[in-house]
Design a protein around this motif. Structure first.
Motif, mmCIF file in Angstrom:
data_model
loop_
_atom_site.group_PDB
_atom_site.id
_atom_site.type_symbol
_atom_site.label_atom_id
_atom_site.label_comp_id
_atom_site.label_asym_id
_atom_site.label_seq_id
_atom_site.Cartn_x
_atom_site.Cartn_y
_atom_site.Cartn_z
ATOM 1 N N ASN A 179 0.808 -1.226 0.000
ATOM 2 C CA ASN A 179 0.000 0.000 0.000
ATOM 3 C C ASN A 179 0.835 1.267 0.000
ATOM 4 O OD1 ASN A 179 1.047 -0.127 2.550
ATOM 5 N ND2 ASN A 179 -0.912 -0.186 3.623
ATOM 6 N N ARG A 180 1.971 1.204 -0.648
ATOM 7 C CA ARG A 180 2.808 2.400 -0.753
ATOM 8 C C ARG A 180 2.070 3.529 -1.478
ATOM 9 N NH1 ARG A 180 7.458 0.134 -4.182
ATOM 10 N NH2 ARG A 180 5.731 -1.190 -4.889
ATOM 11 N N GLY A 181 2.434 4.757 -1.175
ATOM 12 C CA GLY A 181 1.826 5.888 -1.863
ATOM 13 C C GLY A 181 2.077 5.826 -3.358
ATOM 14 N N SER A 182 1.090 6.255 -4.139
ATOM 15 C CA SER A 182 1.184 6.255 -5.610
ATOM 16 C C SER A 182 1.510 4.876 -6.156
ATOM 17 C CB SER A 182 2.241 7.265 -6.075
ATOM 18 O OG SER A 182 1.908 8.568 -5.667
ATOM 19 N N ASN A 183 0.979 3.875 -5.510
ATOM 20 C CA ASN A 183 1.220 2.497 -5.947
ATOM 21 C C ASN A 183 -0.080 1.908 -6.483
ATOM 22 O OD1 ASN A 183 2.985 0.206 -6.210
ATOM 23 N ND2 ASN A 183 1.865 -0.759 -4.540
ATOM 24 N N ASP A 184 -0.554 2.493 -7.583
ATOM 25 C CA ASP A 184 -1.835 2.066 -8.138
ATOM 26 C C ASP A 184 -1.831 2.177 -9.650
ATOM 27 O OD1 ASP A 184 -2.775 4.853 -8.897
ATOM 28 O OD2 ASP A 184 -2.538 5.108 -6.733
ATOM 29 N N LEU A 185 -2.894 1.708 -10.265
ATOM 30 C CA LEU A 185 -3.006 1.719 -11.723
ATOM 31 C C LEU A 185 -2.990 3.128 -12.293
ATOM 32 C CD1 LEU A 185 -5.853 -0.943 -12.022
ATOM 33 C CD2 LEU A 185 -3.470 -1.286 -12.696
#
Length: 362
Positions: A179-185
């Motif tokens: 769930n790191r920051g900016s860790n998304d699609l």
């Protein structure tokens, strides 16, 4: 002369009966009359050259006419010679056919649907699944909801327990929660030199690591889905599915933005339509954020809903909570009002539905 005329008349009536029988077999309904006529013909001649009427097989087969498919079945009666009884054959039972579902939309994101999942299926998911989940704040709604669920009712803390560090523990669902920051699609959909997105390349590197060899379920979430290439997301997911047949890749739609069913390319709604249709057509597992968050607990559709359970000033999630005290669990759900808990409740229900369905397919 009268004898000749009488004989001719009998033959004509007999032939007429056969035509009448054939014509009735082409009509739907009137099943009793069809069977009666067949029996009369069979009684009058045992040497019928029409193999469709040999023995009693055709008569029992005619019972299929009640479903209209029996008409085509009659053409197949030519192979039913002898006295074989069709009723003793293993025929498909429509009531026993189970249509498998793969999409977790608003229908399954309720406590009633969730509680209907047998404990043995929950335990099977905990035993079989090793999940990797990549997300940032909006994606955290799945994990936040699952955590809050454990404090809801007696027994929930043990039955729905899970880990988040990727280390399997007996009796718990194994999740590696990145769930790191900016860790998304949304943050990692830039197409890189190999013509694949950043999130795709990071997934491949993650799966190359032998420490992750037990992973058999993997998914990425969106942050804000607007303005992103959802078709490219689908394409890269399908490449992963083809390259890693032993891993189940779970699709996700993004949250609604309050702009409704917008036809604007790459809007939240546009992404929802593309992803949902793809998953339904190809039997892909999907946690459908957009669908869940645009529907009230009673199934009412709020096309202008945002990601906080509000549509055109109507706080439909809070309103439901006010009229159903004690029928939800509290949690700190990202991007919602502090006292609005249903958004993450529903993600927990949907997630557990998906986990158990995946386990069923293994």
């Amino acid at each position: 002369m009268r004898k000749i005329i009488l004989t001719t008349l009998v033959l004509f009536l007999f032939m007429g009966t056969g035509c009448k029988d054939d014509s009735k077999k082409t009509e739907d309904g009137d099943l009793d009359q069809i069977q009666k006529t067949d029996n009369e013909v069979n009684d009058e001649t045992s040497d019928d050259t029409d193999t469709g009427n040999t023995g009693d097989t055709g008569n029992t087969g005619d019972t299929g006419n009640t479903g209209n498919t029996g008409n085509t079945g009659n053409t197949g009666n030519t192979g039913n010679t002898g006295d074989e009884d069709v009723s003793d054959m293993d025929l498909p039972d429509d009531d026993s056919v189970v249509v498998k579902e793969f999409v977790a939309g608003f229908e399954v994101a309720t406590e009633a649907a969730f509680r209907s999942i047998p404990a043995e299926k929950i335990n099977a998911a905990k035993e079989k699944l090793h999940i990797a989940y990549f997300h940032s704040s909006h994606g955290s709604r799945v994990i936040t909801g699952m955590e809050g669920l454990k404090n809801y009712k007696d027994g929930d803390d043990s039955l729905y327990d899970f880990t988040t560090n990727g280390t399997p523990v007996a009796g718990k669902l194994d999740i590696f929660d990145d769930n790191r920051g900016s860790n998304d699609l949304s943050a990692k959909d830039t197409v890189e030199a190999n013509d694949h997105t950043q999130w795709y390349n990071e997934t491949v590197e993650f799966l190359k690591d032998t420490d992750n060899s037990d992973i058999n379920v993997l998914m990425w979430s969106w942050c804000n889905p607007a303005g992103h290439d959802h078709q490219k997301y689908i394409e890269d997911m399908e490449v992963l599915i083809a390259d890693y047949p032993n891993i189940t890749f779970v699709f996700m739609t993004g949250h609604p933005n309050g702009d409704g069913p917008s036809a604007v390319p790459n809007s939240a709604y546009h992404g929802y339509v593309l992803i949902r249709e793809h998953c339904e057509k190809n039997n892909r597992f999907l946690i459908d954020y957009w669908d869940i968050e645009t529907h009230g607990m009673d199934g009412t559709f709020y096309p202008s809903a945002n990601d906080n359970g509000v549509s055109d000033g109507t706080e439909f999630y809070k309103d439901w909570q006010d009229s159903h005290p004690g029928e939800f669990f509290e949690n700190s759900c990202a991007h919602t009002d502090e006292d609005q808990h249903l958004t993450c409740n529903r993600k927990a229900y949907a997630a557990w539905w998906v986990w158990t369905r995946i386990a069923e397919e293994m």
